[in-house]
Design an enzyme around this catalytic site. Structure first.
Site, PDB file in Angstrom:
ATOM      1  N   ASP A  91       0.863  -1.185   0.000  1.00 61.65           N
ATOM      2  CA  ASP A  91       0.000   0.000   0.000  1.00 61.65           C
ATOM      3  C   ASP A  91       0.901   1.238   0.000  1.00 61.65           C
ATOM      4  O   ASP A  91       1.650   1.453   0.952  1.00 61.65           O
ATOM      5  CB  ASP A  91      -0.874  -0.041   1.265  1.00 61.65           C
ATOM      6  CG  ASP A  91      -1.955   1.023   1.259  1.00 61.65           C
ATOM      7  OD1 ASP A  91      -1.981   1.850   0.332  1.00 61.65           O
ATOM      8  OD2 ASP A  91      -2.764   1.028   2.211  1.00 61.65           O
ATOM      9  N   ASP A 116      -2.891   2.501  -6.152  1.00 61.51           N
ATOM     10  CA  ASP A 116      -1.775   2.530  -5.206  1.00 61.51           C
ATOM     11  C   ASP A 116      -1.686   1.311  -4.301  1.00 61.51           C
ATOM     12  O   ASP A 116      -1.002   1.366  -3.286  1.00 61.51           O
ATOM     13  CB  ASP A 116      -1.864   3.806  -4.354  1.00 61.51           C
ATOM     14  CG  ASP A 116      -3.065   3.806  -3.436  1.00 61.51           C
ATOM     15  OD1 ASP A 116      -4.057   3.128  -3.769  1.00 61.51           O
ATOM     16  OD2 ASP A 116      -3.018   4.463  -2.394  1.00 61.51           O
ATOM     17  N   GLU A 117      -2.354   0.227  -4.656  1.00 58.86           N
ATOM     18  CA  GLU A 117      -2.263  -0.981  -3.839  1.00 58.86           C
ATOM     19  C   GLU A 117      -2.128  -2.205  -4.728  1.00 58.86           C
ATOM     20  O   GLU A 117      -2.563  -2.187  -5.883  1.00 58.86           O
ATOM     21  CB  GLU A 117      -3.530  -1.157  -2.979  1.00 58.86           C
ATOM     22  CG  GLU A 117      -3.732  -0.082  -1.939  1.00 58.86           C
ATOM     23  CD  GLU A 117      -4.957  -0.338  -1.083  1.00 58.86           C
ATOM     24  OE1 GLU A 117      -5.400  -1.501  -0.994  1.00 58.86           O
ATOM     25  OE2 GLU A 117      -5.479   0.629  -0.524  1.00 58.86           O
TER      26      GLU A 117
END
Length: 357
Positions: A12, A110-111
């Site tokens: 993350d 973003d993960e």
DNA sequence: TCTGGGGTCCTAGGACCC
DNA sequence: TCTGGGGTCCTAGGACCC
């Protein structure tokens, strides 16, 4: 079926949007930064998308109305969401991550989940992999991330959130129960505001409470989600790390700066939304069959109307004609409109479409 | 003259994710 | 405090087919 114990990483990125903005503009470093809607001196109507840790010190959080953020921190640097930039950075990071995984699944910009069950023999080796990942991302992109490692996606995801920013949390099989038990149910995926409140009514507040609840009751109250909740609370998650293949729908929404009934503005907006979606359809070579129009009135009441065509199309005019037709039903109400949205779904690729003709 | 059961598709709404 | 914009999945009722 492979009997090997799974080892899953969840990566993350730390406050991704603002971290990129800081990197691109070193003069912002150390100052509170808020990426999101235009605050318009406290009269803006959007929300905070991401804020950095300096802004969080003032109580600003993502998802918060931008007007409230303005009250808490008027001197912050307010920036619009530069999606194109974030997408480029995201692409490069995903490319790095993919190398380290036996199986890979991107989760938003973003993960990502990485199944490293074969690449790493045991949790200690997985931890070394995680350190390498953090090092490479920082060297190449000057960005930090937090990583959680667990025996399944659920535990990895919660673990990545355990220590932030720049964290690394490992939860081995034997530690799952003691790790999850004390957490509030809200920390579980799919438990949002509504589900949290309904669980509280049943006297369930922690993961331990949920793990000890009667699964039959949960199933009755929550349907499929009830079973899922019970399993999650007991640390069970058999879902695989797998890349999502096809997109299911595509749409665009716009919130007006002021609620409106102006027919010219409404028609122009619908055209713009349709054109934008059409562009994306062409880029991806997709034909669609279902069109949905969404309207949010000034009191935030939100409704949709949709229509499924008899055959697939990719024509802008088909889209526009149906969008206007569907919107007509809403305009009869004579109520001020806050938001308009257009979405298309039920796709077929152009190759397949050609075979049908 | 009161009506089955299974399956699929469509529509609308809602909760949740990042 | 007053609520973005990109999505996914689930539910439930009704139409329609055999």
């Amino acid at each position: 079926m492979d009997k090997r114990k799974r080892i899953i990483l969840h990566v993350d990125m730390d406050h991704f949007f603002t971290a990129i903005e800081e990197r691109e503009n070193p003069r912002y470093k150390g100052k509170p930064i808020i990426v999101g809607a235009n605050p318009r001196q406290g009269r803006g109507r959007g929300v905070v998308s991401t804020c950095n840790y300096e802004a969080r010190k003032f109580g600003v959080k993502s998802g918060m109305p931008i007007s409230k953020a303005w009250k808490l921190c008027p001197h912050a640097i307010y920036l619009p969401v530069n999606r194109g930039l974030y997408m480029n950075v995201s692409e490069r990071i995903m490319k790095i991550l993919r190398k380290y995984a036996d199986k890979f699944e991107r989760w938003g910009l973003d993960e990502a989940f990485l199944d490293v069950s074969f690449k790493a023999k045991g949790f200690d080796e997985a931890k070394e992999v995680a350190k390498k990942i953090k090092k490479e991302i920082f060297e190449k992109e000057r960005l930090t991330c937090s990583i959680g490692i667990g025996p399944n996606k659920l535990v990895a995801k919660i673990a990545s959130d355990h220590e932030k920013p720049n964290g690394l949390t490992v939860v081995k099989e034997g530690e799952v129960r003691s790790f999850l038990n004390p957490l509030p149910v809200r920390r579980l995926p799919w438990v949002g505001e509504k589900t949290e409140a309904r669980l509280k009514e049943m006297g369930i507040e922690t993961v331990k409470d949920l793990a000890e609840a009667n699964p039959i009751d949960l199933k009755e109250k929550f349907g499929v989600l009830g079973i899922q909740l019970y399993l999650m609370a007991n640390g069970i998650d058999r879902s695989e790390v797998e890349e999502k293949k096809e997109i299911k729908s595509m749409g665009k929404d716009i919130t007006f700066e002021e609620d409106t009934l102006n027919p010219k503005l409404i028609k122009e907006t619908l055209s713009k939304l349709s054109e934008e979606i059409h562009k994306r359809l062409v880029k991806r070579n997709l034909y669609f069959k279902t069109i949905t129009v969404k309207v949010r009135y000034d009191n935030f009441e939100t409704h949709t109307h949709s229509k499924t065509l008899l055959s697939f199309t990719n024509k802008l005019q088909d889209l526009k004609d149906n969008v206007y037709l569907l919107t007509k039903k809403f305009l009869e109400k004579k109520r001020k409109i806050r938001l308009l949205g257009v979405r298309v779904s039920r796709f077929i690729s152009s190759e397949k479409q050609k075979k049908l003709i």
